[in-house]
Design a protein around this motif. Structure first.
Motif, PDB file in Angstrom:
ATOM      1  N   CYS A 128      36.225  42.149  49.923  1.00 58.72           N
ATOM      2  CA  CYS A 128      36.847  42.070  48.606  1.00 58.72           C
ATOM      3  C   CYS A 128      36.656  40.654  48.091  1.00 58.72           C
ATOM      4  O   CYS A 128      37.110  39.694  48.712  1.00 58.72           O
ATOM      5  CB  CYS A 128      38.322  42.421  48.692  1.00 58.72           C
ATOM      6  SG  CYS A 128      39.196  42.285  47.112  1.00 58.72           S
ATOM      7  N   ARG A 129      36.007  40.543  46.941  1.00 61.25           N
ATOM      8  CA  ARG A 129      35.726  39.232  46.373  1.00 61.25           C
ATOM      9  C   ARG A 129      36.444  39.059  45.057  1.00 61.25           C
ATOM     10  O   ARG A 129      36.410  39.952  44.198  1.00 61.25           O
ATOM     11  CB  ARG A 129      34.223  39.050  46.174  1.00 61.25           C
ATOM     12  CG  ARG A 129      33.830  37.647  45.804  1.00 61.25           C
ATOM     13  CD  ARG A 129      32.309  37.482  45.843  1.00 61.25           C
ATOM     14  NE  ARG A 129      31.914  36.090  45.743  1.00 61.25           N
ATOM     15  CZ  ARG A 129      31.795  35.426  44.600  1.00 61.25           C
ATOM     16  NH1 ARG A 129      32.025  36.049  43.455  1.00 61.25           N
ATOM     17  NH2 ARG A 129      31.441  34.161  44.593  1.00 61.25           N
ATOM     18  N   GLY A 130      37.079  37.918  44.910  1.00 64.25           N
ATOM     19  CA  GLY A 130      37.793  37.623  43.679  1.00 64.25           C
ATOM     20  C   GLY A 130      36.906  36.918  42.672  1.00 64.25           C
ATOM     21  O   GLY A 130      35.990  36.187  43.038  1.00 64.25           O
ATOM     22  N   SER A 131      37.171  37.153  41.406  1.00 62.85           N
ATOM     23  CA  SER A 131      36.451  36.473  40.348  1.00 62.85           C
ATOM     24  C   SER A 131      37.352  36.307  39.139  1.00 62.85           C
ATOM     25  O   SER A 131      38.372  36.987  39.007  1.00 62.85           O
ATOM     26  CB  SER A 131      35.187  37.259  39.957  1.00 62.85           C
ATOM     27  OG  SER A 131      35.542  38.529  39.444  1.00 62.85           O
ATOM     28  N   GLY A 132      36.999  35.397  38.290  1.00 63.50           N
ATOM     29  CA  GLY A 132      37.774  35.186  37.078  1.00 63.50           C
ATOM     30  C   GLY A 132      38.839  34.112  37.207  1.00 63.50           C
ATOM     31  O   GLY A 132      39.370  33.636  36.201  1.00 63.50           O
ATOM     32  N   ARG A 133      39.188  33.786  38.430  1.00 65.86           N
ATOM     33  CA  ARG A 133      40.130  32.707  38.697  1.00 65.86           C
ATOM     34  C   ARG A 133      39.992  32.384  40.184  1.00 65.86           C
ATOM     35  O   ARG A 133      39.397  33.133  40.939  1.00 65.86           O
ATOM     36  CB  ARG A 133      41.573  33.100  38.367  1.00 65.86           C
ATOM     37  CG  ARG A 133      42.159  34.182  39.244  1.00 65.86           C
ATOM     38  CD  ARG A 133      43.676  34.143  39.256  1.00 65.86           C
ATOM     39  NE  ARG A 133      44.141  32.905  39.812  1.00 65.86           N
ATOM     40  CZ  ARG A 133      45.093  32.180  39.240  1.00 65.86           C
ATOM     41  NH1 ARG A 133      45.684  32.580  38.137  1.00 65.86           N
ATOM     42  NH2 ARG A 133      45.480  31.042  39.794  1.00 65.86           N
ATOM     43  N   THR A 134      40.579  31.280  40.593  1.00 62.50           N
ATOM     44  CA  THR A 134      40.524  30.945  42.006  1.00 62.50           C
ATOM     45  C   THR A 134      41.669  31.619  42.753  1.00 62.50           C
ATOM     46  O   THR A 134      42.805  31.662  42.279  1.00 62.50           O
ATOM     47  CB  THR A 134      40.573  29.421  42.222  1.00 62.50           C
ATOM     48  OG1 THR A 134      40.513  29.162  43.631  1.00 62.50           O
ATOM     49  CG2 THR A 134      41.861  28.826  41.667  1.00 62.50           C
ATOM     50  N   PHE A 135      41.349  32.168  43.923  1.00 64.23           N
ATOM     51  CA  PHE A 135      42.356  32.780  44.776  1.00 64.23           C
ATOM     52  C   PHE A 135      42.552  31.977  46.048  1.00 64.23           C
ATOM     53  O   PHE A 135      43.126  32.457  47.021  1.00 64.23           O
ATOM     54  CB  PHE A 135      41.944  34.221  45.123  1.00 64.23           C
ATOM     55  CG  PHE A 135      42.036  35.161  43.971  1.00 64.23           C
ATOM     56  CD1 PHE A 135      40.902  35.516  43.248  1.00 64.23           C
ATOM     57  CD2 PHE A 135      43.253  35.694  43.575  1.00 64.23           C
ATOM     58  CE1 PHE A 135      40.983  36.374  42.172  1.00 64.23           C
ATOM     59  CE2 PHE A 135      43.339  36.563  42.501  1.00 64.23           C
ATOM     60  CZ  PHE A 135      42.207  36.906  41.796  1.00 64.23           C
ATOM     61  N   ARG A 136      42.082  30.728  46.033  1.00 59.94           N
ATOM     62  CA  ARG A 136      42.121  29.944  47.258  1.00 59.94           C
ATOM     63  C   ARG A 136      43.537  29.655  47.730  1.00 59.94           C
ATOM     64  O   ARG A 136      43.759  29.463  48.911  1.00 59.94           O
ATOM     65  CB  ARG A 136      41.340  28.644  47.052  1.00 59.94           C
ATOM     66  CG  ARG A 136      39.862  28.891  46.907  1.00 59.94           C
ATOM     67  CD  ARG A 136      39.052  27.632  46.751  1.00 59.94           C
ATOM     68  NE  ARG A 136      37.638  27.960  46.616  1.00 59.94           N
ATOM     69  CZ  ARG A 136      36.686  27.066  46.413  1.00 59.94           C
ATOM     70  NH1 ARG A 136      36.996  25.784  46.328  1.00 59.94           N
ATOM     71  NH2 ARG A 136      35.430  27.449  46.297  1.00 59.94           N
ATOM     72  N   ASN A 137      44.498  29.642  46.825  1.00 58.84           N
ATOM     73  CA  ASN A 137      45.885  29.378  47.210  1.00 58.84           C
ATOM     74  C   ASN A 137      46.720  30.648  47.329  1.00 58.84           C
ATOM     75  O   ASN A 137      47.938  30.580  47.482  1.00 58.84           O
ATOM     76  CB  ASN A 137      46.540  28.443  46.200  1.00 58.84           C
ATOM     77  CG  ASN A 137      45.917  27.061  46.222  1.00 58.84           C
ATOM     78  OD1 ASN A 137      45.497  26.582  47.261  1.00 58.84           O
ATOM     79  ND2 ASN A 137      45.850  26.425  45.070  1.00 58.84           N
ATOM     80  N   TYR A 138      46.044  31.789  47.286  1.00 54.68           N
ATOM     81  CA  TYR A 138      46.723  33.069  47.359  1.00 54.68           C
ATOM     82  C   TYR A 138      46.631  33.656  48.765  1.00 54.68           C
ATOM     83  O   TYR A 138      45.611  33.518  49.441  1.00 54.68           O
ATOM     84  CB  TYR A 138      46.076  34.071  46.398  1.00 54.68           C
ATOM     85  CG  TYR A 138      46.476  33.919  44.960  1.00 54.68           C
ATOM     86  CD1 TYR A 138      46.218  32.756  44.257  1.00 54.68           C
ATOM     87  CD2 TYR A 138      47.103  34.967  44.292  1.00 54.68           C
ATOM     88  CE1 TYR A 138      46.576  32.624  42.930  1.00 54.68           C
ATOM     89  CE2 TYR A 138      47.462  34.856  42.960  1.00 54.68           C
ATOM     90  CZ  TYR A 138      47.200  33.682  42.288  1.00 54.68           C
ATOM     91  OH  TYR A 138      47.555  33.569  40.972  1.00 54.68           O
ATOM     92  N   ALA A 139      47.674  34.337  49.186  1.00 54.00           N
ATOM     93  CA  ALA A 139      47.563  35.220  50.333  1.00 54.00           C
ATOM     94  C   ALA A 139      46.769  36.452  49.881  1.00 54.00           C
ATOM     95  O   ALA A 139      46.933  36.921  48.752  1.00 54.00           O
ATOM     96  CB  ALA A 139      48.931  35.633  50.838  1.00 54.00           C
ATOM     97  N   LEU A 140      45.903  36.940  50.754  1.00 54.61           N
ATOM     98  CA  LEU A 140      45.090  38.115  50.449  1.00 54.61           C
ATOM     99  C   LEU A 140      45.381  39.212  51.454  1.00 54.61           C
ATOM    100  O   LEU A 140      45.761  38.918  52.601  1.00 54.61           O
ATOM    101  CB  LEU A 140      43.608  37.754  50.476  1.00 54.61           C
ATOM    102  CG  LEU A 140      43.152  36.678  49.492  1.00 54.61           C
ATOM    103  CD1 LEU A 140      41.683  36.343  49.716  1.00 54.61           C
ATOM    104  CD2 LEU A 140      43.383  37.108  48.062  1.00 54.61           C
ATOM    105  N   GLY A 141      45.206  40.431  51.045  1.00 57.44           N
ATOM    106  CA  GLY A 141      45.524  41.490  51.974  1.00 57.44           C
ATOM    107  C   GLY A 141      44.929  42.827  51.583  1.00 57.44           C
ATOM    108  O   GLY A 141      44.217  42.948  50.576  1.00 57.44           O
TER     109      GLY A 141
END
Length: 120
Positions: A21-34
């Motif tokens: 799952c790849r994020g785009s449109g904003r940074t998710f580096r400070n987000y928990a992912l799941g």
């Protein structure tokens, strides 16, 4: 802002799949992912989560020891390696991002879902 999930498919029991799952449109580096999943006729359930820096991981009891979550902060992608798959793992799998940096509790963003089908 988008979370794009991929990697689903059909396998026999005991097989493996790797979801991405790849994020785009904003940074998710400070987000928990799941990852969450929803089987037909059932509620969506938590599968696994990983903290923003990868130091904390969490698994549902039903997948612990079989699934492994990881993330690559360079390209903001989260992975779910699924081994020893069982028919009861059949579901649509959704990735999610939570601004709570360590745990996926109440996701702010959801991916579109990818189907995983495990036959006996």
């Amino acid at each position: 802002v988008q979370l794009q999930a991929s990697g689903g498919g059909s396998v026999h029991a005991g097989g493996s799949l790797r979801l991405s799952c790849r994020g785009s449109g904003r940074t998710f580096r400070n987000y928990a992912l799941g990852w969450f999943r929803q089987a037909p006729g059932k509620d969506r359930e938590f599968v696994s989560g990983i903290s923003w820096n990868g130091t904390y991981t969490d698994y549902a009891k039903s997948v612990k020891g079989r699934f492994t979550i990881s993330r690559d902060s360079n390209d903001e992608t989260v992975y779910l390696q699924m081994n020893s798959l069982k028919p009861e793992d059949t579901a649509v799998y959704y990735c999610a991002a939570d601004s709570h940096s360590y745990k996926v509790v109440a996701p702010d963003y959801w991916g579109q879902g990818t189907q995983v089908t495990v036959s006996s």
